[in-house]
Design a protein around this motif. Structure first.
Motif, PDB file in Angstrom:
ATOM      1  N   VAL A 231      50.186  24.073  14.555  1.00 55.64           N
ATOM      2  CA  VAL A 231      49.177  25.090  14.280  1.00 55.64           C
ATOM      3  C   VAL A 231      47.877  24.372  13.941  1.00 55.64           C
ATOM      4  O   VAL A 231      47.855  23.496  13.081  1.00 55.64           O
ATOM      5  CB  VAL A 231      49.587  26.009  13.101  1.00 55.64           C
TER       6      VAL A 231
ATOM      7  N   GLN B  48      44.081  25.216  12.713  1.00 53.14           N
ATOM      8  CA  GLN B  48      43.150  26.213  12.180  1.00 53.14           C
ATOM      9  C   GLN B  48      41.789  25.552  12.046  1.00 53.14           C
ATOM     10  O   GLN B  48      41.673  24.469  11.467  1.00 53.14           O
ATOM     11  CB  GLN B  48      43.608  26.698  10.803  1.00 53.14           C
TER      12      GLN B  48
ATOM     13  N   VAL C 177      49.454  26.729  18.592  1.00 53.41           N
ATOM     14  CA  VAL C 177      48.792  27.952  18.133  1.00 53.41           C
ATOM     15  C   VAL C 177      47.476  27.526  17.497  1.00 53.41           C
ATOM     16  O   VAL C 177      47.451  26.626  16.656  1.00 53.41           O
ATOM     17  CB  VAL C 177      49.660  28.729  17.117  1.00 53.41           C
ATOM     18  N   VAL C 178      46.380  28.155  17.922  1.00 53.51           N
ATOM     19  CA  VAL C 178      45.052  27.814  17.424  1.00 53.51           C
ATOM     20  C   VAL C 178      44.396  29.069  16.865  1.00 53.51           C
ATOM     21  O   VAL C 178      44.453  30.135  17.485  1.00 53.51           O
ATOM     22  CB  VAL C 178      44.157  27.235  18.548  1.00 53.51           C
ATOM     23  N   SER C 179      43.776  28.931  15.714  1.00 58.07           N
ATOM     24  CA  SER C 179      43.014  30.019  15.114  1.00 58.07           C
ATOM     25  C   SER C 179      41.651  29.474  14.707  1.00 58.07           C
ATOM     26  O   SER C 179      41.559  28.422  14.079  1.00 58.07           O
ATOM     27  CB  SER C 179      43.749  30.566  13.882  1.00 58.07           C
ATOM     28  N   VAL C 180      40.602  30.190  15.106  1.00 58.50           N
ATOM     29  CA  VAL C 180      39.237  29.802  14.745  1.00 58.50           C
ATOM     30  C   VAL C 180      38.671  30.884  13.842  1.00 58.50           C
ATOM     31  O   VAL C 180      38.660  32.060  14.209  1.00 58.50           O
ATOM     32  CB  VAL C 180      38.352  29.625  16.002  1.00 58.50           C
ATOM     33  N   ALA C 181      38.222  30.494  12.662  1.00 56.41           N
ATOM     34  CA  ALA C 181      37.660  31.440  11.695  1.00 56.41           C
ATOM     35  C   ALA C 181      36.187  31.125  11.474  1.00 56.41           C
ATOM     36  O   ALA C 181      35.800  29.961  11.349  1.00 56.41           O
ATOM     37  CB  ALA C 181      38.420  31.368  10.376  1.00 56.41           C
TER      38      ALA C 181
ATOM     39  N   TYR D  37      40.174  26.375  22.941  1.00 53.51           N
ATOM     40  CA  TYR D  37      41.608  26.647  23.127  1.00 53.51           C
ATOM     41  C   TYR D  37      42.127  25.904  24.354  1.00 53.51           C
ATOM     42  O   TYR D  37      43.183  25.267  24.312  1.00 53.51           O
ATOM     43  CB  TYR D  37      41.871  28.145  23.303  1.00 53.51           C
TER      44      TYR D  37
ATOM     45  N   THR E 290      31.954  33.050  21.682  1.00 54.90           N
ATOM     46  CA  THR E 290      33.264  33.312  22.283  1.00 54.90           C
ATOM     47  C   THR E 290      33.588  32.301  23.379  1.00 54.90           C
ATOM     48  O   THR E 290      34.721  31.824  23.472  1.00 54.90           O
ATOM     49  CB  THR E 290      33.314  34.746  22.835  1.00 54.90           C
TER      50      THR E 290
ATOM     51  N   LYS F 237      34.701  29.057  21.856  1.00 46.93           N
ATOM     52  CA  LYS F 237      36.041  29.184  21.276  1.00 46.93           C
ATOM     53  C   LYS F 237      37.102  29.145  22.373  1.00 46.93           C
ATOM     54  O   LYS F 237      38.117  28.452  22.244  1.00 46.93           O
ATOM     55  CB  LYS F 237      36.148  30.466  20.452  1.00 46.93           C
TER      56      LYS F 237
ATOM     57  N   THR G 275      54.940  36.919  19.727  1.00 49.82           N
ATOM     58  CA  THR G 275      54.092  38.113  19.817  1.00 49.82           C
ATOM     59  C   THR G 275      54.346  38.865  21.123  1.00 49.82           C
ATOM     60  O   THR G 275      53.449  39.482  21.685  1.00 49.82           O
ATOM     61  CB  THR G 275      52.591  37.738  19.693  1.00 49.82           C
TER      62      THR G 275
END
Length: 129
Positions: free
Chosen positions: A68, A70, A104-108, A85, A78, A81, A56
């Protein structure tokens, strides 16, 4: 109740994968205050070349050890979160040797009506949880 998906390239031993999953779970309990025995994880191994993570524009160099994570959850702010990370990067590097550049971390965010833990019921809505 976080639901965690961990995607990684094949090649790690069962013990290495279990340690990685255990460290992720520790972060769920320590940072996200997940209750004991509230562990929902799916670990998926992929053949080489099936995880494609570009940088990116950040100048990150990734290796075949990339992971990854998720996290599907509800109610974390926030600050929590961001703490997650940082904790994941720090602990996975210290305990598993995972370079922070390879994480890579994604929080939904999902709602209470987006969960069923079995039996065809939405336990958060029925009052079972």
């Amino acid at each position: 109740m976080p639901l965690v998906r961990i995607d990684l390239e094949t090649g790690r031993t069962d013990d290495e994968i279990r340690l990685l999953a255990d460290v992720v779970q520790e972060c769920m309990t320590d940072v996200f205050a997940a209750p004991d025995r509230d562990r929902y994880q799916v670990v998926t191994e992929h053949p080489p070349g099936r995880i494609i993570l570009e940088d990116t524009g950040l100048g990150l160099e990734r290796t075949s050890q990339q992971v990854v994570v998720q996290v599907f959850q509800q109610g974390r702010d926030t600050a929590q979160k961001q703490a997650l990370y940082a904790a994941l990067a720090e602990r996975l590097e210290a305990r598993c040797g995972l370079r922070p550049e390879d994480l890579v971390v994604s929080v939904a965010e999902v709602g209470r009506d987006d969960w069923s833990f079995g039996m065809g019921r939405a336990q958060f809505l029925t009052g079972e949880l």
